[in-house]
Design a protein around this motif. Structure first.
Motif, PDB file in Angstrom:
ATOM      1  N   ALA A  61      -4.159  -2.118 -34.231  1.00 26.08           N
ATOM      2  CA  ALA A  61      -3.560  -2.153 -35.399  1.00 26.08           C
ATOM      3  C   ALA A  61      -2.528  -3.119 -35.717  1.00 26.08           C
ATOM      4  CB  ALA A  61      -3.372  -0.579 -35.718  1.00 26.08           C
ATOM      5  N   ALA A  62      -1.981  -3.618 -36.864  1.00 25.80           N
ATOM      6  CA  ALA A  62      -1.281  -4.535 -37.138  1.00 25.80           C
ATOM      7  C   ALA A  62       0.084  -4.093 -36.518  1.00 25.80           C
ATOM      8  CB  ALA A  62      -0.777  -4.889 -38.517  1.00 25.80           C
ATOM      9  N   LYS A  63       0.753  -2.687 -36.679  1.00 20.65           N
ATOM     10  CA  LYS A  63       2.068  -2.426 -36.336  1.00 20.65           C
ATOM     11  C   LYS A  63       1.984  -2.319 -34.778  1.00 20.65           C
ATOM     12  CE  LYS A  63       5.453   0.973 -37.072  1.00 20.65           C
ATOM     13  NZ  LYS A  63       5.854   2.215 -37.599  1.00 20.65           N
ATOM     14  N   ASP A  64       0.916  -1.910 -34.269  1.00 22.63           N
ATOM     15  CA  ASP A  64       0.755  -1.689 -32.561  1.00 22.63           C
ATOM     16  C   ASP A  64       0.734  -3.072 -32.168  1.00 22.63           C
ATOM     17  OD1 ASP A  64       0.499  -0.405 -30.361  1.00 22.63           O
ATOM     18  OD2 ASP A  64      -1.789  -0.566 -30.404  1.00 22.63           O
ATOM     19  N   ALA A  65      -0.234  -3.994 -32.618  1.00 20.03           N
ATOM     20  CA  ALA A  65      -0.247  -5.401 -32.286  1.00 20.03           C
ATOM     21  C   ALA A  65       1.315  -6.087 -32.100  1.00 20.03           C
ATOM     22  CB  ALA A  65      -1.109  -6.280 -33.051  1.00 20.03           C
ATOM     23  N   ALA A  66       1.987  -5.945 -33.167  1.00 21.73           N
ATOM     24  CA  ALA A  66       3.496  -6.642 -33.409  1.00 21.73           C
ATOM     25  C   ALA A  66       4.157  -6.084 -32.031  1.00 21.73           C
ATOM     26  CB  ALA A  66       3.972  -6.267 -34.732  1.00 21.73           C
ATOM     27  N   MET A  67       4.115  -4.776 -31.901  1.00 19.24           N
ATOM     28  CA  MET A  67       4.925  -4.275 -30.808  1.00 19.24           C
ATOM     29  C   MET A  67       4.515  -4.606 -29.329  1.00 19.24           C
ATOM     30  SD  MET A  67       5.721  -0.330 -32.097  1.00 19.24           S
ATOM     31  CE  MET A  67       3.961   0.139 -32.018  1.00 19.24           C
ATOM     32  N   ARG A  68       3.184  -4.675 -29.351  1.00 18.30           N
ATOM     33  CA  ARG A  68       2.679  -5.145 -28.116  1.00 18.30           C
ATOM     34  C   ARG A  68       3.058  -6.630 -27.701  1.00 18.30           C
ATOM     35  NH1 ARG A  68      -1.249  -1.494 -25.566  1.00 18.30           N
ATOM     36  NH2 ARG A  68      -1.135   0.446 -26.813  1.00 18.30           N
ATOM     37  N   ALA A  69       2.931  -7.457 -28.771  1.00 25.20           N
ATOM     38  CA  ALA A  69       3.356  -8.784 -28.881  1.00 25.20           C
ATOM     39  C   ALA A  69       4.716  -8.872 -28.347  1.00 25.20           C
ATOM     40  CB  ALA A  69       3.002  -9.538 -30.185  1.00 25.20           C
ATOM     41  N   THR A  70       5.531  -8.498 -28.797  1.00 21.00           N
ATOM     42  CA  THR A  70       6.990  -8.175 -28.639  1.00 21.00           C
ATOM     43  C   THR A  70       7.269  -7.889 -26.875  1.00 21.00           C
ATOM     44  OG1 THR A  70       7.561  -7.569 -30.911  1.00 21.00           O
ATOM     45  CG2 THR A  70       9.183  -7.335 -29.125  1.00 21.00           C
ATOM     46  N   LEU A  71       6.469  -6.843 -26.779  1.00 15.50           N
ATOM     47  CA  LEU A  71       6.426  -6.542 -25.220  1.00 15.50           C
ATOM     48  C   LEU A  71       6.385  -7.523 -24.256  1.00 15.50           C
ATOM     49  CD1 LEU A  71       7.023  -4.288 -22.833  1.00 15.50           C
ATOM     50  CD2 LEU A  71       4.772  -3.582 -23.248  1.00 15.50           C
ATOM     51  N   VAL A  72       5.042  -8.299 -24.591  1.00 17.86           N
ATOM     52  CA  VAL A  72       4.623  -9.693 -23.800  1.00 17.86           C
ATOM     53  C   VAL A  72       5.599 -10.626 -23.882  1.00 17.86           C
ATOM     54  CG1 VAL A  72       3.008 -11.203 -23.651  1.00 17.86           C
ATOM     55  CG2 VAL A  72       2.378  -8.886 -23.919  1.00 17.86           C
ATOM     56  N   VAL A  73       6.207 -11.123 -25.125  1.00 16.60           N
ATOM     57  CA  VAL A  73       7.169 -12.107 -25.209  1.00 16.60           C
ATOM     58  C   VAL A  73       8.433 -11.628 -24.727  1.00 16.60           C
ATOM     59  CG1 VAL A  73       8.488 -13.389 -26.869  1.00 16.60           C
ATOM     60  CG2 VAL A  73       5.976 -13.077 -27.053  1.00 16.60           C
ATOM     61  N   SER A  74       8.989 -10.638 -25.203  1.00 14.02           N
ATOM     62  CA  SER A  74      10.431 -10.221 -24.571  1.00 14.02           C
ATOM     63  C   SER A  74      10.260  -9.969 -23.057  1.00 14.02           C
ATOM     64  CB  SER A  74      10.866  -9.197 -25.428  1.00 14.02           C
ATOM     65  OG  SER A  74      11.356  -9.413 -26.497  1.00 14.02           O
ATOM     66  N   GLY A  75       9.185  -9.328 -22.651  1.00 15.92           N
ATOM     67  CA  GLY A  75       8.970  -8.834 -21.173  1.00 15.92           C
ATOM     68  C   GLY A  75       8.977 -10.083 -20.199  1.00 15.92           C
ATOM     69  N   LEU A  76       8.077 -11.060 -20.639  1.00 21.10           N
ATOM     70  CA  LEU A  76       8.098 -12.219 -19.756  1.00 21.10           C
ATOM     71  C   LEU A  76       9.332 -13.002 -19.773  1.00 21.10           C
ATOM     72  CD1 LEU A  76       4.414 -13.516 -20.389  1.00 21.10           C
ATOM     73  CD2 LEU A  76       5.014 -12.101 -18.539  1.00 21.10           C
ATOM     74  N   ARG A  77      10.042 -13.000 -20.891  1.00 21.49           N
ATOM     75  CA  ARG A  77      11.206 -13.897 -21.103  1.00 21.49           C
ATOM     76  C   ARG A  77      12.217 -13.278 -19.964  1.00 21.49           C
ATOM     77  NH1 ARG A  77      12.010 -14.402 -26.645  1.00 21.49           N
ATOM     78  NH2 ARG A  77      12.961 -12.116 -26.521  1.00 21.49           N
ATOM     79  N   GLY A  78      12.348 -11.913 -20.096  1.00 23.70           N
ATOM     80  CA  GLY A  78      13.434 -11.143 -18.985  1.00 23.70           C
ATOM     81  C   GLY A  78      12.875 -11.498 -17.760  1.00 23.70           C
ATOM     82  N   LEU A  79      11.631 -11.338 -17.694  1.00 25.73           N
ATOM     83  CA  LEU A  79      11.177 -11.785 -15.849  1.00 25.73           C
ATOM     84  C   LEU A  79      11.337 -13.125 -15.493  1.00 25.73           C
ATOM     85  CD1 LEU A  79       7.905  -9.653 -16.004  1.00 25.73           C
ATOM     86  CD2 LEU A  79      10.118  -8.921 -15.060  1.00 25.73           C
ATOM     87  N   CYS A  80      11.466 -13.933 -16.345  1.00 26.40           N
ATOM     88  CA  CYS A  80      11.559 -15.337 -16.301  1.00 26.40           C
ATOM     89  C   CYS A  80      13.098 -15.690 -15.876  1.00 26.40           C
ATOM     90  CB  CYS A  80      11.280 -16.411 -17.502  1.00 26.40           C
ATOM     91  SG  CYS A  80       9.760 -16.702 -17.669  1.00 26.40           S
ATOM     92  N   GLN A  81      13.920 -14.831 -16.533  1.00 23.78           N
ATOM     93  CA  GLN A  81      15.408 -14.920 -16.042  1.00 23.78           C
ATOM     94  C   GLN A  81      15.625 -14.343 -14.957  1.00 23.78           C
ATOM     95  OE1 GLN A  81      18.003 -12.805 -19.215  1.00 23.78           O
ATOM     96  NE2 GLN A  81      19.617 -14.392 -18.434  1.00 23.78           N
ATOM     97  N   ASP A  82      15.096 -13.125 -14.460  1.00 19.43           N
ATOM     98  CA  ASP A  82      15.000 -12.338 -13.174  1.00 19.43           C
ATOM     99  C   ASP A  82      14.627 -13.514 -12.251  1.00 19.43           C
ATOM    100  OD1 ASP A  82      14.725 -11.096 -10.999  1.00 19.43           O
ATOM    101  OD2 ASP A  82      14.152  -9.167 -12.141  1.00 19.43           O
ATOM    102  N   LEU A  83      13.303 -14.072 -12.378  1.00 15.32           N
ATOM    103  CA  LEU A  83      13.140 -14.937 -11.411  1.00 15.32           C
ATOM    104  C   LEU A  83      13.795 -16.161 -11.054  1.00 15.32           C
ATOM    105  CD1 LEU A  83      10.713 -15.761  -9.369  1.00 15.32           C
ATOM    106  CD2 LEU A  83       9.385 -16.923 -11.357  1.00 15.32           C
ATOM    107  N   LEU A  84      14.588 -16.993 -12.086  1.00 14.21           N
ATOM    108  CA  LEU A  84      15.418 -17.896 -11.944  1.00 14.21           C
ATOM    109  C   LEU A  84      16.730 -17.307 -11.314  1.00 14.21           C
ATOM    110  CD1 LEU A  84      15.028 -19.385 -15.553  1.00 14.21           C
ATOM    111  CD2 LEU A  84      14.534 -20.456 -13.303  1.00 14.21           C
ATOM    112  N   ILE A  85      17.022 -16.254 -11.499  1.00 13.27           N
ATOM    113  CA  ILE A  85      18.308 -15.570 -10.845  1.00 13.27           C
ATOM    114  C   ILE A  85      18.167 -15.102  -9.304  1.00 13.27           C
ATOM    115  CG2 ILE A  85      20.227 -13.992 -10.883  1.00 13.27           C
ATOM    116  CD1 ILE A  85      19.781 -13.834 -13.986  1.00 13.27           C
ATOM    117  N   SER A  86      16.996 -14.546  -9.299  1.00 10.75           N
ATOM    118  CA  SER A  86      16.678 -13.856  -7.925  1.00 10.75           C
ATOM    119  C   SER A  86      15.766 -14.583  -7.108  1.00 10.75           C
ATOM    120  CB  SER A  86      16.063 -12.628  -8.198  1.00 10.75           C
ATOM    121  OG  SER A  86      14.634 -12.580  -8.443  1.00 10.75           O
ATOM    122  N   GLY A  87      15.093 -15.377  -7.598  1.00  7.67           N
ATOM    123  CA  GLY A  87      14.082 -16.282  -6.677  1.00  7.67           C
ATOM    124  C   GLY A  87      13.134 -15.373  -6.009  1.00  7.67           C
TER     125      GLY A  87
END
Length: 188
Positions: free
Chosen positions: A142-168
Motif C-alpha cells: 500500500a502507498a503509505k507502507d511503501a513510502a515507510m519501507r522505502a525510507t527504511l531502505v534509503v535511510s538504513g543503507l545510508r546509515g550503514l554506509c556511514q558505519d562502514l566508512l567509519i568502522s571498516g
C-alpha cells in the motif's frame, strides 16, 4: 559572438570536478584551488558550470546513484530484496562507493547549513525515495507502507554506509544490510 561550450570538454571537466569533490569534500569549497588542481582556471569552471552552487548541483547530479535504473523492473518482494542489495553493492563496492562520502557530507552539512545545502539534500533524498517507493507499490505494498519501507531502505543503507566508512567492518555491516533489507521487504 560567444563561443559555444564543447560538450565533450564539459563532460570531462564535470567528471574531474566530481572526483575532486569526492576526494576533498564540499565544505569550504573554493573554485580557484579546485581549478588549479584540475589544471584549468576558475574562469573555465564558471564558463562551463555557472556559479559555485550550480557547479555543486551538477556534480551532485552526476555522482548520485541511479535508483530508478536499479528498481525500475521490480514487481515482487523478492525483486525488492535483490534490487536493494544491488544498491548496497553499488554504494559500497561499485561505481558509487566514492560518491557516498560526498553525499554523506552534503546531507550532514544540510543539517547545519540548510540555506546552502538543504535543497541538495532534499533532492538527493527524493531522487532515491521516489523510485524505491514506486517499486514497493509495484510489488503490492500500500502507498503509505511503501513510502515507510522505502525510507527504511534509503535511510538504513545510508546509515550503514556511514558505519562502514567509519568502522571498516565489512562483514558486520554487510550482515546488517542484509538483515535490514530483509525486514524492509518482508510483508507484514
Amino acid at each position: 559572438m560567444a563561443r559555444t561550450p564543447d560538450p565533450r570538454k564539459r563532460e570531462e571537466l564535470l567528471a574531474a570536478v566530481v572526483g575532486y569533490l569526492e576526494e576533498h569534500g564540499v565544505n569550504d569549497l573554493s573554485l580557484a584551488p579546485m581549478a588549479e588542481a584540475l589544471g584549468t582556471s576558475k574562469r573555465m569552471l564558471l564558463y562551463y558550470f555557472g556559479d559555485r552552487q550550480s557547479l555543486l548541483e551538477q556534480a551532485m547530479n552526476a555522482s548520485r546513484p541511479k535508483a530508478g535504473d536499479i528498481f525500475g523492473d521490480v514487481d515482487s518482494p523478492q525483486d525488492l530484496e535483490i534490487a536493494s542489495m544491488k544498491l548496497w553493492h553499488a554504494l559500497t563496492r561499485g561505481a558509487q562507493r566514492r560518491s557516498v562520502r560526498l553525499l554523506l557530507q552534503v546531507l550532514s552539512l544540510a543539517t547545519t547549513d540548510p540555506e546552502n545545502y538543504g535543497e541538495f539534500a532534499t533532492t538527493a533524498t527524493d531522487l532515491m525515495l521516489t523510485p524505491i517507493t514506486n517499486a514497493f507499490r509495484d510489488a503490492g505494498f500500500a502507498a503509505k507502507d511503501a513510502a515507510m519501507r522505502a525510507t527504511l531502505v534509503v535511510s538504513g543503507l545510508r546509515g550503514l554506509c556511514q558505519d562502514l566508512l567509519i568502522s571498516g567492518d565489512r562483514a558486520r555491516v554487510d550482515a546488517a544490510a542484509q538483515l535490514m533489507v530483509k525486514a524492509a521487504v518482508t510483508p507484514a
